[in-house]
Design a protein around this motif. Structure first.
Motif, short mmCIF file in Angstrom:
data_model
loop_
_atom_site.label_atom_id
_atom_site.label_comp_id
_atom_site.label_asym_id
_atom_site.label_seq_id
_atom_site.Cartn_x
_atom_site.Cartn_y
_atom_site.Cartn_z
N ARG A 1 0.84 -1.19 0.00
CA ARG A 1 0.00 0.00 0.00
C ARG A 1 0.88 1.25 0.00
N ASN B 1 1.89 5.11 1.49
CA ASN B 1 1.79 6.15 2.51
C ASN B 1 1.50 7.44 1.77
N GLY C 1 -2.03 2.72 3.06
CA GLY C 1 -1.69 2.10 4.33
C GLY C 1 -1.51 3.10 5.45
N LEU C 2 -1.29 4.34 5.07
CA LEU C 2 -1.08 5.37 6.09
C LEU C 2 -1.37 6.74 5.51
N SER D 1 -0.92 -1.95 12.78
CA SER D 1 0.03 -1.52 11.77
C SER D 1 1.29 -1.06 12.50
N CYS E 1 4.16 0.04 8.30
CA CYS E 1 4.50 1.24 7.55
C CYS E 1 5.76 1.82 8.18
N SER F 1 3.41 -0.79 3.77
CA SER F 1 3.00 0.49 3.20
C SER F 1 4.22 1.39 3.12
N CYS F 2 4.40 2.02 1.97
CA CYS F 2 5.60 2.84 1.80
C CYS F 2 5.29 4.03 0.88
N SER F 3 6.25 4.93 0.75
CA SER F 3 5.99 6.11 -0.08
C SER F 3 5.85 5.67 -1.54
#
Ligand code: ADP
Ligand code: MG
Ligand code: MG
Length: 869
Positions: free
Chosen positions: A535, A537, A556-557, A762, A829, A851-853
């Protein structure tokens, strides 16, 4: 007894260590029955032995070489020094890794004053024979004896000038004969001895020169830049000559089995009729595109095409093939994996997969992170480009775009780079001596040379954008060039578009990354293999859209505090935290709710109905408080309070250690109405978007910074109350989840208790790492660098997940959490999650997503898929 020599018919492609890349592939092609001139290889072991034992060809080696020469004679019916049918060979270096232009080749070896006459009468082509001889003299003088190439070249230039000719192929037999005499004279003058007439002496000297060239400066630099070991040595290939310079039904060329720039199928390359060796890349005449060969020599073109296709299938890779046609007969002289741009690399692998040349697992495993990365690199902004006029253009040799200051030598480029400048290297042409200069440049432009010129090949290999053959460019000296009236000086800012071949003065803005078709297809394939989903961020609609375009399966964030940094909202937020009473807070919250609801609606729409995790406020308060007298005064005025009220309240809220202070759920417990407002906005926005668009919005409400189960339960129930109110008001039903971030060590230990109340966890690895290691995220880079230098830490724990510490805490929390709540969804994340080195560990943790950029998503997905293979 040591075996120093292998016939081409004895080796195979697996023997690159021993036979070098070129030798191993010549052997393989011989085995495949392709038309390869016969020959043999002196091994890399012989080279190393030679270099480590006083640079001497031992008699054992010489014996084996002579033995192989006999066999060559038997096979070809030609003999060294023979007056009827002289054997001529090429002597070619070739180490394990292709090192283009690093080591040198001698052609037509075996010619002397006698055999040249034999060659002339045998072939009834005197011009050809003397052309071969002068080439031998020049290459031997240059490669073996270390003489200056220009000493030789100058003679040809002078002769052409005297006779008013422009091209080498206009020179006659007499001209070449004259050049031969002049060359021998140069040789004699410079070296104080005659050119060796004995072919065997020529051969030994050439072998020794190739061995010695392993340690020349260019080769060493190339190895250093490409991380190639100095202990490999080079093999020497000795091969019967075939002649592309025989006349108009002969020629030589270089082709890629697919376009190395874009990856399109079909032959791509250049050739020259009536030419030999490196004429094609040396820029002696302008080569013709390979497609023209289909008209000039259609049969040979078809044969070449089908051989290239076979080679691709056999090697399962795009090939870079050197060929020569002698009197209508095609010979293959070399094949190797072709260097290509990142874009081409991806396209080719996908096409191979579709064509059935490789299977899905091979496709997944063979994509390299650097190619993926480069495929995401931006080009010039299209709109900005529309308003610009290029002042110079050339061949688009290596795609991408870059802006930098012009420099005209590798040294100047390197120095400028060291000063922190971005550099565009401007040259007439480049040579292996320039590679360090190219490596530090953003772009390379040359005035001469074609798509296979040195500059083009090297830039493509390094992923540096490049435009070559800019004919209107005149490089005048080491600090100046002109294009018609225009002058380029040292430091002139140029923008180079390697995709269109156009060059502009000044800087041009870069475009946002666009997703490529190839990436879409890859996402589908990666998704089939990866166990863990990825996902994004992201909270702004733009970042969310980028995340979706780059393959995110959801958000995710989304950090709600990031929505308050804008000036007008900052004021509202300050009003909230500086409020004196619940009433005053509720008043502000009413406005804020409308603002947030609108934000969330945009977010849901950008996320296209994919699961969206929204984190409730986690403001490190100090980031939002007014600072200093001026700001107090300003805020007081705007909020209708007095200076002293603002100051007192701010002083009250100030913390010595805000990172461990009044943040996250602490805020939620103290002011439940804030989280209630956010929950309402989240749910009401979801109701509205569901109704308006038909997308099934699935909000996941995430509570930050949980320490304790009771704390979480209490806030959850107050949020649920608000949500029920909203749903009732909207007369809608909606599935939502409420979960928590796990970012405090205690939460990991009591995860079983928290999981009784939470729908998901998370892991926020940034904070969890900070607390687990007791190292501040903001202040510790110096410490961490020191620790890495001292070898205490292998990696920066904020970049690569600390498996034994933070990882162990995560493992514990997952186990305990799932024990009481088997359906507990688990994500992670934080920066470390997406690092390729962290992913193998995460793959074993049975988590649902990371979840990451946005820009890190493709690589994360790829690594997850590769790791799952
Ligand atoms: P490099 O490693 O620099 O490419 P090569 O050994 O491939 O050097 O030789 C350069 C060129 O010399 C080849 O591309 C080919 O055109 C020519 N050449 C090499 N061997 C022969 C040969 N046996 N017959 C004809 N041309 C040859
Ligand atoms: Mg070469
Ligand atoms: Mg070659």
């Amino acid at each position: 007894m040591n075996r120093w020599v292998y016939l081409f018919s004895e080796g195979s492609k697996e023997q690159k260590d021993l036979l070098g890349g070129k030798g191993a592939n010549l052997a393989e092609m011989t085995k495949l029955g392709l038309p390869v001139p016969t020959g043999f290889t002196v091994t890399t072991e012989a080279c190393l032995y030679y270099l480590n034992h006083g640079n001497q060809l031992i008699s054992d080696m010489k014996d084996q070489v002579m033995d192989a020469v006999e066999k060559l004679s038997a096979k070809t019916g030609k003999k060294f020094g023979d007056m009827e049918n002289p054997l001529l060979v090429s002597v070619r270096s070739g180490s394990k890794f292709s090192m283009p232009g690093m080591m040198d080749t001698v052609l037509n070896l075996g010619l002397n004053d006698q055999t040249v006459a034999a060659l002339a009468s045998n072939s009834q082509n005197e011009r050809f024979a003397y052309d071969c001889y002068r080439r031998l003299l020049q290459m031997f003088g240059n490669v073996v004896m270390g003489m200056d190439n220009s000493d030789f070249e100058n003679r040809i230039t002078a002769l052409k000038k005297v006779n008013g000719l422009s091209f080498d192929n206009e020179l006659t037999a007499d001209h070449w004969n004259q050049i031969v005499s002049e060359y021998k004279e140069i040789y004699r003058k410079k070296l104080q001895r005659e050119f060796p007439q004995d072919p065997i002496e020529q051969l030994y000297l050439a072998i020794e020169a190739v061995f010695g060239s392993w340690n020349n400066q260019r080769a060493k630099t190339y190895r250093r830049l490409h991380d190639i070991s100095d202990d490999l040595g080079t093999a020497v290939n000795i091969q019967e000559m075939v002649f592309g310079n025989f006349g108009d039904s002969s020629g030589t060329g270089v082709v890629f089995s697919r376009n190395p720039s874009l990856g399109d199928p079909g032959l791509f390359g250049e050739y020259l009729i009536n030419a030999q060796g490196e004429d094609v890349v040396a820029g002696v005449r302008t080569p013709k595109p390979i497609q023209v060969l289909a008209d000039e020599l259609p049969e040979q073109f078809q044969q070449l095409k089908s051989i290239c296709e076979d080679l691709e299938k056999h090697y399962q890779d795009m090939q870079d093939v050197e060929f020569t046609i002698e009197r209508e007969k095609l010979f293959i002289l070399q094949t190797r994996s072709g260097k290509r741009t990142s874009k081409a690399a991806l396209t080719i692998l996908l096409d191979f997969y579709k064509e059935g040349i490789i299977n899905e697992a091979e496709l997944v495993s063979r994509i390299e992170a650097k190619d993926l990365e480069a495929a995401l690199h931006p080009n010039f902004d299209e709109d900005a480009l529309k308003n610009r006029v290029s002042f110079l253009s050339g061949l688009a040799a290596s795609p991408g775009a870059a802006t930098g200051a012009a420099y005209f030598t590798a040294e100047a480029a390197t120095e400028a780079k060291a000063r922190g400048e971005r550099v565009v290297l401007v040259r007439e042409e480049t040579s292996p001596e320039d590679i360090e200069g190219i490596a530090v440049s953003e772009a390379v432009i040359t005035s001469r040379g074609g798509m296979t010129s040195h500059a083009a090949v090297v830039a493509r290999g390094m992923g540096i954008c490049s435009v070559v053959g800019c004919e209107r460019l005149t490089v005048l000296e080491e600090n100046k060039a002109t294009v018609g009236e225009e002058v380029i000086e040292e430091g002139t800012i140029l923008s180079v578009d390697g995709t269109s071949g156009k060059i502009y003065f000044g800087e041009i803005p870069m475009e946002e990354v666009t997703n490529t078709v190839a990436l879409d297809e890859l996402h589908v394939i990666w998704d089939r293999h990866a166990k863990i989903k990825v996902r994004a961020n992201a909270e702004t609609p733009k970042d969310i859209a980028t995340g979706m375009a780059l393959g995110a399966v959801g958000i995710g964030l989304a950090r709600t505090e990031h929505m308050f940094f804008e000036k007008s909202r900052l004021l509202q937020f300050r009003q909230l935290i500086l409020a004196d009473s619940l009433d005053e807070r509720l008043e502000v919250l009413k406005d804020l709710k409308q603002v947030q609801k609108q934000d969330f609606k945009f977010m849901y729409e950008a996320a296209e109905g994919k699961p969206t995790t929204i984190r409730l406020l986690d403001p490190p308060l100090h980031e939002f408080l007014p600072k200093g007298a001026d700001e107090y005064r300003e805020v007081a005025k705007e909020l209708g309070k007095t200076y002293n009220e603002v100051k007192r309240k701010t002083d009250n809220l100030a913390e010595v250690n805000p990172m461990l202070g009044f943040r996250g759920l602490r805020l939620g417990v103290a002011y439940p109405e804030i989280y209630q407002m956010q929950a309402e906005a989240i749910i009401e926005a979801a109701c509205e978007v569901t109704k308006e668009t038909g997308l099934a919005i699935q909000p996941e409400i995430m509570i930050p910074f949980t320490i304790d189960a009771q704390e979480f339960a209490r806030v959850r129930s107050s949020i649920e109350e608000a949500i029920q109110r909203s749903l009732k008001e909207y007369k809608q039903d909606l599935s939502y989840q409420i979960g928590t971030m796990i970012e405090i060590p205690r939460a990991c230990f009591v995860a079983d208790e928290i999981a009784q109340h939470a729908d998901f966890f998370s892991f926020g690895t940034n904070d969890l790492t900070q607390m687990a290691l007791g190292l501040s995220r903001d202040d510790s880079p110096r410490i961490i660098n020191q620790y890495m230098e001292a070898g205490i830490f292998a990696d920066d724990p904020f970049q690569v997940l600390d498996e034994s510490g933070v990882g162990a805490l995560m493992k514990l929390a997952i186990e305990r959490g799932r024990q009481v709540n088997p359906k507990l969804k688990i994500g992670i994340c934080g920066e470390a999650a997406a690092h390729p080195k962290s992913i193998a560990f995460l793959n074993n943790l049975a988590i649902d997503y990371i979840s990451c950029s946005p820009f890190r998503i493709p690589q994360a997905k790829m690594t997850l898929a590769q790791d799952a293979l």
